[in-house]
Enzyme design. Structure first.
Site, PDB file in Angstrom:
ATOM      1  N   LYS A 290      29.157  25.238  31.212  1.00 31.71           N
ATOM      2  CA  LYS A 290      29.345  26.416  30.372  1.00 31.71           C
ATOM      3  C   LYS A 290      28.931  26.107  28.930  1.00 31.71           C
ATOM      4  O   LYS A 290      29.351  25.100  28.360  1.00 31.71           O
ATOM      5  CB  LYS A 290      30.805  26.872  30.425  1.00 31.71           C
TER       6      LYS A 290
ATOM      7  N   ARG B 224      41.338  47.170  37.374  1.00 37.48           N
ATOM      8  CA  ARG B 224      41.251  46.564  38.695  1.00 37.48           C
ATOM      9  C   ARG B 224      42.576  46.673  39.448  1.00 37.48           C
ATOM     10  O   ARG B 224      42.605  46.598  40.674  1.00 37.48           O
ATOM     11  CB  ARG B 224      40.863  45.089  38.567  1.00 37.48           C
TER      12      ARG B 224
ATOM     13  N   GLU C 295      43.928  40.356  38.851  1.00 37.35           N
ATOM     14  CA  GLU C 295      44.800  41.320  38.183  1.00 37.35           C
ATOM     15  C   GLU C 295      45.746  42.029  39.155  1.00 37.35           C
ATOM     16  O   GLU C 295      46.910  42.283  38.816  1.00 37.35           O
ATOM     17  CB  GLU C 295      43.946  42.360  37.444  1.00 37.35           C
TER      18      GLU C 295
END
Length: 269
Positions: free
Chosen positions: A112, A229, A201
Site C-alpha cells: 500500500k 450497506r 457493516e
C-alpha cells in the site's frame, strides 16, 4: 467466465483484522511456504511429461501451505500469488488467463502506498490524500497563537472514553473505522470493550443489536456513506425492536474532498 483479482496489500484503510487476514500474513511470511513453493517449482520442471502428477501435486501443495484451497473449494481456479508491482508479469499473466474458460482468482501481492515515500511509511495516514503539487516551494507557515480546534472525531473519541469510564456497559464497535472515527484512545484504554469487525457493516449493526438485547450499551461508529450497506440491519435488527444502540455517523452530509464515495447523501432520510 469470471476473473477476480485479489489485491492483497495486507491493509484495508487500517491494518486488517480477522482470521483470514491473520492466516494470509502467516503464510506469506513463513519460510516453510516460500521454500516449498520455490523448491516445488524446480522439482516439477524436471518432470515435464507427468502433467497429471504435476497438477495433483500443485493442488496438494496449495492445500498444505497456501490459501488457494479456500478459493478452489469455492469453484475458482486459483492463480498466484504474484508480484502485483511487476507490470510485465501482470500483463503476461492476464493475457494467458484470457484463454481459460472458468472462474479464476488471480492473487497479487502489493504494498500500500508503493512509489510514494510518505505513504509507504504511513499507509494509514495516507489512505486518502489531497492534491500534491510537485516541485513547488512551500510557503512559510504563519505561527498561530490559537490552539488548533478539535475535529469532530476527536471530540467523539474523548466522549466515548469518558462514558466508558463511568459505565461498564459501554461497548465501542466499528467496521475498520478506528482511526477515522477517533476510537484510537478508546481501543487502547478499553481493549476488552472494543470490537473492530473489519469491513462488515452489516455484522457491526447486528452485533450491536445482540449486545443491546443483553443490556449492554453499544456505540457503533461508521462513516455515514458506509452505513448504507447495513440499511436492512439498521431497520429490522435495531429500529423495529427499539434497541438501545447509539450510531455515531462520521462524514455526514456532503464532505467535499473525500469525494462522492464518502458523501453521506442519505444519512438524514
Amino acid at each position: 467466465d469470471l476473473l477476480v483479482i485479489l489485491n492483497d496489500n495486507n491493509m484495508s484503510i487500517s491494518h486488517n483484522v480477522g482470521g483470514l487476514a491473520t492466516y494470509f500474513s502467516k503464510i506469506w511470511s513463513s519460510r516453510f511456504y516460500n521454500t516449498i513453493r520455490e523448491g516445488g517449482k524446480k522439482v516439477l520442471r524436471a518432470v515435464p511429461a507427468a502433467s497429471a502428477f504435476v497438477k495433483k501435486t500443485e493442488v496438494h501443495l496449495k492445500a498444505m501451505v497456501a490459501p488457494g484451497i479456500v478459493f478452489e473449494e469455492l469453484g475458482f481456479n486459483y492463480i498466484g500469488p504474484i508480484d502485483g508491482h511487476d507490470v510485465p508479469l501482470l500483463i503476461k499473466t492476464l493475457s494467458n488467463l484470457k484463454a481459460l474458460s472458468s472462474p479464476i482468482l488471480l492473487h497479487t501481492i502489493t504494498q500500500k502506498g508503493k512509489g510514494f515515500g510518505p505513504a509507504e511509511s504511513d499507509p494509514v495516514g495516507y489512505h486518502a490524500l489531497n492534491k500534491i503539487e510537485l516541485n513547488v516551494t512551500a510557503p512559510e507557515e504563519k505561527i498561530s497563537t490559537k490552539p488548533p480546534k478539535k475535529k469532530y472525531q476527536q471530540i467523539f473519541g474523548d466522549w466515548l472514553c469518558d462514558m466508558a469510564a463511568k459505565d461498564q456497559r459501554f461497548i465501542g464497535i466499528t467496521p475498520a473505522m478506528c482511526e477515522g472515527s477517533g476510537m484510537n484512545d478508546f481501543a487502547e484504554r478499553f481493549p476488552e470493550r472494543y470490537e473492530d469487525v473489519a469491513i462488515a457493516e452489516q455484522h457491526a449493526v447486528t452485533l450491536a443489536a445482540g449486545m443491546a438485547c443483553e443490556g449492554l450499551k453499544p456505540v457503533v461508529a461508521i462513516y455515514s456513506t458506509f452505513l448504507q450497506r447495513a440499511y436492512d440491519q439498521l431497520i429490522h435488527d435495531v429500529a423495529i425492536q427499539n434497541l438501545d444502540v447509539l450510531f455515531a455517523l462520521d462524514r455526514a452530509g456532503l464532505v467535499g474532498e473525500d469525494g462522492a464515495t464518502h458523501a453521506g447523501a442519505y444519512d438524514i432520510s
